[in-house]
Motif scaffolding. Structure first.
Motif, short mmCIF file in Angstrom:
data_model
loop_
_atom_site.label_atom_id
_atom_site.label_comp_id
_atom_site.label_asym_id
_atom_site.label_seq_id
_atom_site.Cartn_x
_atom_site.Cartn_y
_atom_site.Cartn_z
N PRO A 41 21.59 -21.95 57.14
CA PRO A 41 20.83 -20.82 57.45
C PRO A 41 20.69 -20.10 55.65
N ASN A 42 20.94 -20.14 54.95
CA ASN A 42 21.51 -19.69 53.49
C ASN A 42 20.36 -20.27 52.59
N GLY A 43 19.74 -21.68 53.19
CA GLY A 43 18.66 -21.91 52.67
C GLY A 43 16.86 -21.55 52.54
N VAL A 44 16.03 -21.85 52.60
CA VAL A 44 14.51 -22.04 52.58
C VAL A 44 14.03 -23.25 51.99
N LEU A 45 13.08 -23.85 52.99
CA LEU A 45 12.31 -24.88 52.37
C LEU A 45 11.15 -24.04 51.27
N ILE A 46 11.31 -24.70 50.30
CA ILE A 46 10.11 -25.11 49.19
C ILE A 46 10.16 -25.98 48.90
N ARG A 57 16.89 -24.07 21.26
CA ARG A 57 15.98 -22.79 21.23
C ARG A 57 16.81 -21.92 22.75
N ILE A 58 17.04 -21.16 22.44
CA ILE A 58 16.94 -20.54 23.86
C ILE A 58 15.90 -19.77 24.07
N VAL A 59 15.65 -19.73 25.24
CA VAL A 59 15.05 -19.65 26.16
C VAL A 59 14.77 -18.31 27.43
N ILE A 60 14.44 -16.41 26.46
CA ILE A 60 14.88 -16.12 28.24
C ILE A 60 13.22 -15.19 28.53
N ARG A 61 12.82 -15.52 29.53
CA ARG A 61 11.93 -15.12 29.92
C ARG A 61 11.41 -13.66 29.93
N GLU A 62 10.41 -13.50 30.42
CA GLU A 62 9.95 -11.56 30.80
C GLU A 62 11.07 -11.83 31.97
N PRO A 63 11.14 -10.85 32.64
CA PRO A 63 12.31 -10.32 34.30
C PRO A 63 10.85 -10.44 34.77
N VAL A 64 11.11 -11.43 35.97
CA VAL A 64 10.49 -11.66 36.81
C VAL A 64 10.21 -10.14 37.77
N LEU A 78 9.09 -15.67 47.59
CA LEU A 78 9.81 -15.85 45.93
C LEU A 78 10.91 -16.69 45.55
N THR A 79 11.46 -17.28 46.51
CA THR A 79 12.56 -18.39 46.02
C THR A 79 11.20 -19.56 45.71
N GLN A 80 10.21 -19.75 46.24
CA GLN A 80 9.06 -20.28 45.55
C GLN A 80 8.92 -20.26 44.40
N HIS A 81 8.40 -18.48 44.52
CA HIS A 81 7.78 -18.20 42.98
C HIS A 81 9.92 -18.75 41.39
N THR A 129 11.10 -21.14 41.38
CA THR A 129 11.53 -22.54 41.57
C THR A 129 9.99 -22.67 40.64
N ASP A 130 8.91 -21.67 40.60
CA ASP A 130 7.99 -22.48 39.85
C ASP A 130 7.88 -22.49 37.77
N ILE A 131 9.02 -21.14 37.98
CA ILE A 131 9.02 -20.61 36.68
C ILE A 131 10.00 -22.35 35.98
N LEU A 132 10.65 -23.16 36.90
CA LEU A 132 11.78 -23.82 36.68
C LEU A 132 10.79 -25.11 36.58
N GLN A 133 9.87 -25.13 37.47
CA GLN A 133 8.92 -26.61 37.67
C GLN A 133 8.11 -27.05 36.47
N GLU A 134 7.71 -25.19 36.44
CA GLU A 134 6.81 -24.62 34.69
C GLU A 134 7.90 -25.57 33.49
N GLN A 135 9.42 -24.96 33.57
CA GLN A 135 10.08 -25.83 31.94
C GLN A 135 10.49 -26.64 32.18
N ILE A 136 10.78 -27.33 33.21
CA ILE A 136 10.90 -28.66 33.45
C ILE A 136 9.63 -29.72 33.18
N ARG A 137 8.72 -29.44 32.95
CA ARG A 137 7.38 -30.65 32.73
C ARG A 137 7.15 -30.10 31.20
#
Length: 296
Positions: free
Chosen positions: A200-205, A243-250, A267-270, A272-280
């Motif tokens: 129950p601590n996780g959500v599908l994204i 290179r240290i990447v510090i994104r603007e607070p969400v 929110l969890t999807q949002h 995750t999308d930030i991570l996915q953008e960096q991975i690409r």
């Protein structure tokens, strides 16, 4: 007995590594990684499977090239970890954008009113990233799962190393109450956004077009306490160079959604999308051998 022997083996190897030139460490690490992650291994098949999920538009040859670069990145990570554990790593000299990173850290301190949640991931070198922040006045609490595979190594090597920088480490199970107190004290906590956390601590994204579970905790903290939610990455750009990447607070709070579960999922999807953008941007730097799409 096996875990005890493994622990003493690691202690012995760390002691031996103090005497080894860097070039020898990198060569040895490369050999070990090729044997553990190279073509023909189970991990290599899993990595290619995961790359196929994330990049279906890439050819098999392109995914093989990413896998090969991933192995080079993995070998570098192992050497950097050994150097850090043995006191041979230059943390500030490793940062290519040192003044920029320091300025952003100071800006975060000035904006901090309700605590900070650092959205971290298994990308680049996350251990180095935590210590760099600590050295620049932002030690925090690291949320980690209980270590079953190598508890002696974790208890007697990894955790003392982290605590030496001022970090506290709390187990993931039952962590929310402790984190709430940390945020009320306007302190920081680092939480991984890329781990498979079942209900129950996780959500599908959606992660690279396929369903995966992710922790609800960060979204719950945002809705309840509204801390600064700060995505951070240490992007490797050479041997022991980052290179240290510090994104603007969400700031996103899913205000367009009425029900609480819907807000948490959005929110969890949002995040995750930030991570996915960096991975690409640098796909070889993420940990593709994790069973990220594993079902609970």
């Amino acid at each position: 007995m096996k875990k005890r022997l493994e622990y003493w083996g690691v202690r012995g190897l760390l002691g031996l590594s103090r005497l080894m030139p860097r070039a020898s460490l990198y060569a040895l690490s490369g050999v070990i990684v090729e044997k553990s992650y190279g073509p023909g291994t189970r991990r290599h098949r899993r990595i290619l499977e995961h790359l196929g999920i994330a990049f279906p538009d890439k050819s098999e040859a392109q995914r093989e090239r990413i896998a090969a670069e991933y192995r080079r990145q993995r070998a570098a990570f192992f050497v950097e970890t050994v150097l850090m554990l043995t006191g041979r790593f230059d943390y500030e000299g490793a940062v290519l954008n040192l003044e920029e990173a320091r300025a952003k850290i100071e800006a975060l301190k000035a904006r901090n009113q309700r605590g900070m949640v650092f959205l971290v991931s298994h990308y680049g070198n996350w251990e180095f990233l935590a210590q760099f922040f600590a050295l620049n006045g932002l030690p925090g609490t690291l949320v980690a799962k209980e270590q079953h595979k190598s508890p002696l190594i974790d208890e007697h090597i990894i955790q003392p190393y982290r605590r030496s920088f001022g970090h506290r480490v709390i187990e993931r199970k039952g962590a929310l109450r402790a984190i709430a107190k940390i945020l009320k004290n306007r302190e920081g906590v680092g939480m991984h956004i890329d781990q498979m956390i079942p209900p129950p601590n996780g959500v599908l994204i959606d992660f690279f077009g396929k369903e995966a579970y992710a922790s609800k905790s960060m979204a719950q903290l945002k809705l309840r306490f509204d801390p600064l939610m700060v995505p951070i990455f240490a992007v490797r750009e050479g041997q022991e160079k980052f290179r240290i990447v510090i994104r603007e607070p969400v700031s996103y709070r899913a205000e367009e959604i009425e029900d609480s579960e819907g807000k948490i999922q959005a929110l969890t999807q949002h995040y995750t999308d930030i991570l996915q953008e960096q991975i690409r941007k640098e796909p070889a730097q993420w940990e593709w051998s994790y069973k990220r799409w594993r079902k609970p």
